[in-house]
Motif scaffolding. Sequence first.
Motif, short mmCIF file in Angstrom:
data_model
loop_
_atom_site.label_atom_id
_atom_site.label_comp_id
_atom_site.label_asym_id
_atom_site.label_seq_id
_atom_site.Cartn_x
_atom_site.Cartn_y
_atom_site.Cartn_z
N LEU A 132 8.63 -13.17 -13.76
CA LEU A 132 8.66 -14.61 -13.52
C LEU A 132 9.95 -15.03 -12.82
O LEU A 132 9.91 -15.83 -11.89
CB LEU A 132 8.53 -15.37 -14.84
CG LEU A 132 7.13 -15.51 -15.42
CD1 LEU A 132 7.17 -16.44 -16.61
CD2 LEU A 132 6.18 -16.04 -14.38
N VAL A 133 11.06 -14.48 -13.28
CA VAL A 133 12.33 -14.83 -12.63
C VAL A 133 12.26 -14.48 -11.15
O VAL A 133 12.61 -15.28 -10.28
CB VAL A 133 13.50 -14.08 -13.31
CG1 VAL A 133 14.79 -14.33 -12.54
CG2 VAL A 133 13.67 -14.52 -14.74
N ILE A 134 11.75 -13.29 -10.86
CA ILE A 134 11.63 -12.89 -9.46
C ILE A 134 10.77 -13.87 -8.68
O ILE A 134 11.14 -14.36 -7.62
CB ILE A 134 11.04 -11.46 -9.36
CG1 ILE A 134 12.05 -10.47 -9.93
CG2 ILE A 134 10.70 -11.11 -7.93
CD1 ILE A 134 11.55 -9.05 -9.93
N CYS A 135 9.60 -14.20 -9.25
CA CYS A 135 8.69 -15.09 -8.53
C CYS A 135 9.31 -16.44 -8.26
O CYS A 135 9.11 -17.01 -7.19
CB CYS A 135 7.43 -15.32 -9.36
SG CYS A 135 6.38 -13.94 -9.33
N TYR A 136 10.02 -16.98 -9.23
CA TYR A 136 10.54 -18.33 -9.05
C TYR A 136 11.76 -18.36 -8.15
O TYR A 136 12.08 -19.39 -7.59
CB TYR A 136 10.87 -18.96 -10.41
CG TYR A 136 9.66 -19.21 -11.25
CD1 TYR A 136 8.48 -19.67 -10.66
CD2 TYR A 136 9.65 -18.98 -12.61
CE1 TYR A 136 7.36 -19.89 -11.41
CE2 TYR A 136 8.52 -19.20 -13.36
CZ TYR A 136 7.38 -19.64 -12.77
OH TYR A 136 6.25 -19.86 -13.51
N SER A 137 12.49 -17.24 -8.05
CA SER A 137 13.70 -17.33 -7.24
C SER A 137 13.54 -16.68 -5.88
O SER A 137 14.35 -16.93 -5.00
CB SER A 137 14.88 -16.72 -8.00
OG SER A 137 14.51 -15.52 -8.59
N CYS A 138 12.49 -15.86 -5.68
CA CYS A 138 12.42 -15.11 -4.43
C CYS A 138 12.27 -16.02 -3.22
O CYS A 138 12.87 -15.79 -2.18
CB CYS A 138 11.28 -14.10 -4.48
SG CYS A 138 9.67 -14.87 -4.55
N GLY A 139 11.48 -17.07 -3.34
CA GLY A 139 11.23 -17.91 -2.18
C GLY A 139 12.25 -19.01 -2.01
O GLY A 139 12.17 -19.80 -1.08
N ALA A 140 13.24 -19.05 -2.91
CA ALA A 140 14.17 -20.18 -2.91
C ALA A 140 14.88 -20.35 -1.58
O ALA A 140 15.10 -21.47 -1.12
CB ALA A 140 15.18 -20.01 -4.03
N GLY A 141 15.20 -19.21 -0.94
CA GLY A 141 15.93 -19.28 0.32
C GLY A 141 15.23 -20.12 1.37
O GLY A 141 15.86 -20.66 2.28
N LEU A 142 13.91 -20.27 1.24
CA LEU A 142 13.17 -21.04 2.24
C LEU A 142 13.43 -22.54 2.11
O LEU A 142 13.13 -23.30 3.02
CB LEU A 142 11.66 -20.79 2.07
CG LEU A 142 11.24 -19.36 2.37
CD1 LEU A 142 9.77 -19.18 2.07
CD2 LEU A 142 11.51 -19.02 3.81
N GLY A 143 13.99 -22.96 0.99
CA GLY A 143 14.23 -24.39 0.81
C GLY A 143 15.60 -24.80 1.32
O GLY A 143 16.26 -25.62 0.71
N PHE A 144 16.01 -24.20 2.43
CA PHE A 144 17.39 -24.42 2.87
C PHE A 144 17.59 -25.73 3.61
O PHE A 144 18.71 -26.19 3.77
CB PHE A 144 17.83 -23.27 3.79
CG PHE A 144 17.01 -23.14 5.04
CD1 PHE A 144 17.31 -23.90 6.15
CD2 PHE A 144 15.93 -22.27 5.10
CE1 PHE A 144 16.56 -23.79 7.30
CE2 PHE A 144 15.17 -22.17 6.24
CZ PHE A 144 15.49 -22.93 7.35
N GLN A 145 16.50 -26.37 4.06
CA GLN A 145 16.66 -27.49 4.99
C GLN A 145 17.57 -28.59 4.47
O GLN A 145 18.47 -29.03 5.18
CB GLN A 145 15.30 -28.12 5.34
CG GLN A 145 14.58 -27.39 6.43
CD GLN A 145 13.54 -26.47 5.86
OE1 GLN A 145 13.58 -26.14 4.67
NE2 GLN A 145 12.60 -26.03 6.66
N ILE A 146 17.32 -29.02 3.24
CA ILE A 146 18.07 -30.18 2.76
C ILE A 146 19.56 -29.85 2.67
O ILE A 146 20.40 -30.60 3.16
CB ILE A 146 17.53 -30.62 1.38
CG1 ILE A 146 16.12 -31.16 1.58
CG2 ILE A 146 18.43 -31.66 0.77
CD1 ILE A 146 15.45 -31.57 0.32
N SER A 147 19.88 -28.70 2.11
CA SER A 147 21.31 -28.44 1.96
C SER A 147 21.94 -28.07 3.30
O SER A 147 23.12 -28.33 3.52
CB SER A 147 21.59 -27.39 0.89
OG SER A 147 20.64 -26.42 0.89
N LYS A 148 21.14 -27.50 4.21
CA LYS A 148 21.70 -27.26 5.54
C LYS A 148 22.05 -28.58 6.20
O LYS A 148 23.13 -28.74 6.78
CB LYS A 148 20.71 -26.50 6.42
CG LYS A 148 21.33 -26.17 7.75
CD LYS A 148 20.33 -25.96 8.86
CE LYS A 148 21.03 -25.96 10.19
NZ LYS A 148 20.89 -27.19 10.94
#
Lengths: 287, 499, 449
Positions: A150-166
């Motif tokens: 579960l940890v892997i699943c929830y954190s693996c795609g996190a990098g794709l949410g970069f827009q806002i912080s970029k």
Amino acid sequence: MIKSYKFRRHLANGFIYLFLIVMGIIWISPFVYLVMHSFRGEGMITVPYLVPHEWTLQNYIDLFTGAGGNAQLNFPRWFLNTFVVACFSCVISTVSVLMVSYAFSRLRFKARKKFMNVGMILGMFPGFMTMIAIYYLLKAMGLTQNLVALVICYSCGAGLGFQISKGFFDTIPRALDEAATIDGATKNQIFWRIILPMSKPIVVYTVLTSFIGPWTDFILAKIIMGDKRENYTVAIGLQLMQQLEFKNTYYKQFLAGSVVVAVPITLLFLKMQKYYVEGVTAGGVKG
Amino acid sequence: MTFVEYKQLNPFQRFAYNFKKFILNIPHAVVSFFKAIGRAIVKFFTGVGKGFANYGKTFVKGDWATKLSYLIFGVGDLHKGKYYKGILFFLSEVLYILYMVFFGWNYLKDFGTLGVVKAHTEYINGVIPQTVPGDNSMLILLYSVLSIVITVVVFAIYIANIKDAYKHQIMIANGEKPTTLKADVKDFLDGKYHITLLSFPVLMIGIFNILPLIFMILIAFTNYDMQHLPPGTLFTWVGFDNLASLFNVVDSARRAKTFIELTEWTLIWAVAATFSNYILGMIFALMINKKGIKFKALWRTLFVITIAVPQFVSLLLMNQMLQTNGAINILLSNITGSNVEIQFLNDSAFLARMTVIIVNCWVGIPYTILSMSGILMNIPEDLYESARIDGASPVKTFTKITLPYMLFVTTPQLITQFVGNINNFNVIFLLTGGGPSTHEYYQAGQTDILVTWLFNLTMNSQDYGLAAAIGILVFIVCATLSLIVYNSSKSMKDEEAFS
Amino acid sequence: MKKIIAILLAGMMTATALVGCGGGDGSSKAPEGSGEGSGGGAAKVEGSIVDESYFGDEGTDAKPITLKVWAPDAAVSLVKEQIEAFKKAYPNKKFKEISVVAQGESDAATQMLNDATVAADVFSFPSDQLNKLVDAGVIAEVAFKDAVAAANSKDTIKAGTLKNPQTKEDTLYAYPETNDNGYYLVYDNTVVSEDQAKTLEGVLEACKAADKKFIMNAGDGFYACTFAFTAGVKIDGLEDDGLTQKFVDYNEDEAVKTLQAFAQLIKDYKGTFQSLDVANIASGFTNGKTGAGIDGSWDTASNQKALGDKFGAAKLPTIKVGDEEKQLISMHGYKYLGVNGSSKFPATAQILAHYLAGEECQLQRAEKLGWGPSNTKVQENKVVTDSIVLNAIKEQSENSCAQVNIASTFWNPMGNLGNKLIADDCNPSDAAAIKKLLQDTIANVRDEG
């Protein structure tokens, strides 16, 4: 002249207060309804009035002791599971989002824009279609039916949410980086010592959204956990209580469970409020 | 139109002018988008050609160790004293071979047919039935994709290994020394810092996002459906049949109609949901963050507390509250003093759609407030100060400073939200379940959007092939749209405007 | 416990006795069911205990038995007891572990389809999931067909028999466990009298008089198909393509008249007739808002708890169409025990499923959980014949359509039919519109046009 300006400002603020109060009531009322009815003693799913007649703690007691029906539920365990998963995946996701957005915002390298474009469109495929594939990939790694998966699943795609912080990093003046580089700082040092401390509001946002994820997902988690109830998260557990055969017996416990789930997230947010304010001060310094 | 003429227009005319310009620009943008894709493809192939040329050239010029690197990874580097890199190269080759021998090849060899051996039943002692498993088409497809991706990556490592060996050969010949491990590590923290930062996220995304994605796309070209369900039955490649059936208005008219009308509603929904959230959320955030408004933390908490309750819970609760015997009807009955039983979700399509959009505001605005507050707080104070010194009115400050700043920072967010709403499964599925029902659609109701329809197709009819085909179409539309908008947006073209 | 063991011993003795004298008529040594060769010396199966030779090499010291069983939450502790008794019935076999895991029946098939290799060896599921399980090849066929067919009611056997997708032969795929997976009329007997419960008009009138609601989930195809079935529009399995629903020929004018009668009645009792999720029925009983409802066996306990002495149950009522009283016809399902095709211990799994679905276990479930049995002997038992709920379900099941071989496209259009009949803008006297609605519904179910 000055008086009328002040008056106008007071009037405007008065309207804003009124608006915020009305909207605040609208926004909070379903939550209040939820909390009230989680203490309801009588009835099953619905009652034909808004405020419960009989108040009790029984729903909470039953929730944590597994009493009140014949289902095999273990809410305390699920709560703990979710908390652990949420903490780990929150840390990993936050770090990876910040790494990716810093790289895209501050560093200049070959194929940067291509990476960004690909990163943006990857999240656009309907997620649940790929779940069964994710399950069998995890299975090939021997990682099904446990919390690591579960940890892997929830954190693996996190990098794709970069827009806002970029977008946020883009607004931090580059002069700061340049000054630091002249002082001999490496990019690594700039990231950790200069940019991160200035990004508190966006860190708060990222932490909060990634912490919430595990508490709300019930589809992917169910596929990964299958019949292994002791490794369920609260979301699957609450969903389980909604099943046909349990709905009548467990509805009030379901409401109580939802309130309990809201507690850690609310606490986290209240704690994070402090950093919000600090973020403002930091913003003042850099002007 | 000259700049002066533009300045003389009133805001509405300006908006109309900009809007017209935007619309007229779309064909151009689409054309240039596809041109860019074309150029990328050409570039790719010339790159491959060049690669082959270099591949041969290097072999001719290489010394024995470089030549041996063509077979055994890392020999060149080891020979030149670059030990850690050589060992890593070598290990990757060993692992790859082990993977292929013990796992990958078993699946990859059936990739063309997706399996031929059917499962069948045998009887132990003539009585006890036992299923003898055959090929599992789904696993063959998935693990083949995995193996292909790994092969591509290992091929890239192979090329890098050769280049590296040759580079070090030249360096030695020129009397230079290969860099030490320490120097390399330092470089990775500064000059090549992007590699350090991106490699871990890219690896994770590659395995858990890209791989399943390729798998899904390939599913669209198979007949994976109710009658071809692994592990019992095999499925196989059928080409473009699934995509064709979506546009076949003759044989599957209801399906085609459903697809077209659901697409319309999906777009309406996405626009309405995104902009209502964005605009209202911005207004809320501005009010909360306005100077002179007290209890900021209280207001924020008030709204954000709705996030704390898991979305599916609040949506199920909302569903309950909107029923004919639910809290909202009770409240209305108490206010009006008569018995009110409004069917919010189940009767009129218009009412149900409005309800969904409004409830979505309730769900989504807190998130907007949260992200906007962060950004609002970071608007450089001196921008406002100079505006004040110039005597600008609050409205002017808003339109000249706050709004452009917000748009600049949040354009990407708007796009992600728009796409997120196209794929917004939870709100529709949990709130209305697709209803109100209609007999005009195939397996869908009047508030169903494409993803929820897709979900119904997979869950009820196991029609994975068709669902994947719809998924691909949704994906193509979303991706094209957002790439065009994003790449022509201000925040992308002029990344350093506010820094 | 003692009682169970006594029953078991009795069962065992009969079984062994029968095995012992099996050769009496000289021809009964043939293996059960499957015509696949003559399994060397397989003994005849009667009762729920079989001859140990069926285990083959399973349960020896070299291969101790490990199994996983899925049971719905309410039944877990009972199934555990039954498994202990099962182990005692085969004292020579070595059992490492037989675990019982709680798993709701409603998504048993979904779990099986996701990954059968980690799923249970023996699992409990409702009849509507059988098609999926057979199509995906994850369920093994029944080993002791003849014994099972002899012991259980014909309907449950018929519904459990599907065409093998590969050999195209009729095959029994699962052990019948209950015959009560259906819905019936549940009412507050201080509001609705036994006599009024016989007709829909009576029920609605009684509820209206007491200012209470009558709840039926008319938007859900599972309940709404009652409208179509009562109107004579019945289904008969699937077409040869295995996908399209087959309808029995029906008199369209007559059907439209019935649907008009429904629409008219609902219109007349607007404000009394309420279409809501069935879970609201029990809620309504507790707070006095509901007078009666159409609810299923899964909510029986809640409804009984809510009503106490006031609990009333009956088969679905009749509706007056013209001069004729028409019985409401429902969808009716069964529950089965299935054996996982990829089980590591196929023989033990079959023997265990056979045992758990046997007469003794069904009787225990009827006594302790109130489940309606599929076993014909248990159906005659006093526990069952005295239960008003089980009687109501049984009577209703005689006026029902079996929930098996239902196309996946069936539910949505049927739910829509219900929604449209109860809608405010439905005009009961407009026969043409209702005829069109019916035709559209059928076309949509059959995925035509």
